[in-house]
Design an enzyme around this catalytic site. Structure first.
Site, PDB file in Angstrom:
ATOM      1  N   ASP A  53       9.709 -21.448 -33.268  1.00 22.75           N
ATOM      2  CA  ASP A  53      11.123 -21.530 -32.887  1.00 22.75           C
ATOM      3  C   ASP A  53      11.926 -21.303 -34.161  1.00 22.75           C
ATOM      4  O   ASP A  53      11.918 -22.147 -35.058  1.00 22.75           O
ATOM      5  CB  ASP A  53      11.420 -22.902 -32.284  1.00 22.75           C
ATOM      6  CG  ASP A  53      12.883 -23.071 -31.870  1.00 22.75           C
ATOM      7  OD1 ASP A  53      13.730 -22.257 -32.286  1.00 22.75           O
ATOM      8  OD2 ASP A  53      13.182 -24.032 -31.130  1.00 22.75           O
ATOM      9  N   ASN A  80      12.613 -10.344 -35.134  1.00 18.73           N
ATOM     10  CA  ASN A  80      13.147  -9.738 -33.922  1.00 18.73           C
ATOM     11  C   ASN A  80      13.906 -10.727 -33.035  1.00 18.73           C
ATOM     12  O   ASN A  80      14.775 -10.314 -32.266  1.00 18.73           O
ATOM     13  CB  ASN A  80      11.985  -9.128 -33.122  1.00 18.73           C
ATOM     14  CG  ASN A  80      12.392  -8.694 -31.742  1.00 18.73           C
ATOM     15  OD1 ASN A  80      13.098  -7.716 -31.565  1.00 18.73           O
ATOM     16  ND2 ASN A  80      11.958  -9.447 -30.726  1.00 18.73           N
ATOM     17  N   TYR A 156      28.048 -11.731 -31.578  1.00 21.73           N
ATOM     18  CA  TYR A 156      26.852 -10.904 -31.709  1.00 21.73           C
ATOM     19  C   TYR A 156      27.057  -9.830 -32.766  1.00 21.73           C
ATOM     20  O   TYR A 156      26.211  -9.646 -33.655  1.00 21.73           O
ATOM     21  CB  TYR A 156      26.509 -10.262 -30.366  1.00 21.73           C
ATOM     22  CG  TYR A 156      25.278  -9.383 -30.423  1.00 21.73           C
ATOM     23  CD1 TYR A 156      24.004  -9.942 -30.448  1.00 21.73           C
ATOM     24  CD2 TYR A 156      25.391  -7.996 -30.456  1.00 21.73           C
ATOM     25  CE1 TYR A 156      22.877  -9.150 -30.505  1.00 21.73           C
ATOM     26  CE2 TYR A 156      24.268  -7.191 -30.516  1.00 21.73           C
ATOM     27  CZ  TYR A 156      23.007  -7.765 -30.544  1.00 21.73           C
ATOM     28  OH  TYR A 156      21.894  -6.969 -30.612  1.00 21.73           O
ATOM     29  N   LYS A 160      25.097  -9.470 -36.417  1.00 24.75           N
ATOM     30  CA  LYS A 160      24.269  -8.319 -36.760  1.00 24.75           C
ATOM     31  C   LYS A 160      24.773  -7.633 -38.030  1.00 24.75           C
ATOM     32  O   LYS A 160      23.968  -7.085 -38.805  1.00 24.75           O
ATOM     33  CB  LYS A 160      24.200  -7.344 -35.591  1.00 24.75           C
ATOM     34  CG  LYS A 160      23.392  -7.884 -34.415  1.00 24.75           C
ATOM     35  CD  LYS A 160      21.957  -8.259 -34.824  1.00 24.75           C
ATOM     36  CE  LYS A 160      21.108  -8.695 -33.658  1.00 24.75           C
ATOM     37  NZ  LYS A 160      19.713  -9.006 -34.036  1.00 24.75           N
ATOM     38  N   THR A 189      17.076  -3.416 -21.682  1.00 27.31           N
ATOM     39  CA  THR A 189      16.366  -4.675 -21.897  1.00 27.31           C
ATOM     40  C   THR A 189      17.046  -5.785 -21.102  1.00 27.31           C
ATOM     41  O   THR A 189      18.078  -5.585 -20.467  1.00 27.31           O
ATOM     42  CB  THR A 189      16.371  -5.079 -23.390  1.00 27.31           C
ATOM     43  OG1 THR A 189      17.714  -5.396 -23.781  1.00 27.31           O
ATOM     44  CG2 THR A 189      15.832  -3.969 -24.271  1.00 27.31           C
TER      45      THR A 189
END
Length: 231
Positions: A53, A80, A156, A160, A189
């Site tokens: 985790d 990832n 997000y 990134k 995805t």
């Protein structure tokens, strides 16, 4: 034999990356926080499951100790694991939302990289691949012709962008390690309800490319399946 650990590898991009690297001859360690799903994925692939985790210091330390005891070293680390964050309007984003997203997407990379760096340094050609996104690129998100310019996802995208900068700084700090960032591109995805135009195999092209570079390969780069990503 190249030993590779992939976090968040029980589904989507992580799973496909594991499949492709196994096919390429790597010994793959499928990292996942859910033991049931992680073990099922590893069994289906013919890989070894490692419970991890990325938000938990003790879990990451235990994973590193497990790899140290079983494999003794690590050649490739693929960071990832990631989360998209809240879907609501930007004016509803809270500090708690931000902490949750950055804890996985950025702090998680720092936590895992710190724990596994000693094992990577036992490799003759250590490699780190951080899965970033064109959504964190200033150039891409300001280009009206690119799909990255349309979504509004402050946390997000910011996380990134941080991943990519973290990658360049690690690359400068560690000339003995190849450290690069991969942009999967808009891929079908679970993240996007499988709406992306790329297949999951196409989405892993840059990750696999960067995971299989040699000791003389690039470092500090940000790449997608077509080449260098403008940032």
């Amino acid at each position: 034999m190249t030993t590779t650990l992939i976090t968040g590898a029980n589904r989507s991009l992580g799973y496909e990356t594991a499949r492709r690297l196994l096919e390429a001859g790597h010994t793959v360690l499928v990292g996942a926080r859910d033991p049931e799903r992680g073990r099922a994925a590893a069994d289906a692939l013919g890989a070894r499951f490692v419970e991890i985790d990325v938000t938990d210091d003790a879990s990451v330390a235990a994973a590193a100790a497990d790899v140290a005891a079983r494999e003794g070293h690590l050649d490739v680390l693929i960071n990832n694991a990631g989360v998209l964050g809240p879907h609501g309007p930007a004016d509803e984003i809270t500090a708690a939302d931000a902490s949750a997203v950055f804890e996985v997407n950025v702090v998680g990379i720092v936590r895992v990289t710190h724990a596994f760096l000693p094992l990577l340094r036992k490799s003759a050609g250590p490699v780190i691949v951080n899965v970033s996104s064109g959504m964190g690129s200033f150039a891409a998100t300001h280009d009206a012709g690119r799909v990255e310019s349309r979504p509004i996802a402050p946390l997000y995208t910011a996380s990134k962008a941080a991943v990519t900068m973290l990658t360049t700084q690690y690359a400068k700090a560690w000339p003995d390690v190849r450290v690069n960032a991969a942009d999967p591109g808009y891929t079908a995805t679970d993240f996007n309800g499988h709406s992306g135009p790329q297949t999951v195999t196409e989405g892993t092209d840059a990750i696999v490319e960067l995971a299989t570079i040699g000791p003389d390969g690039p470092t500090g780069t940000f790449r997608d399946r077509h080449g260098t990503v403008a940032w």
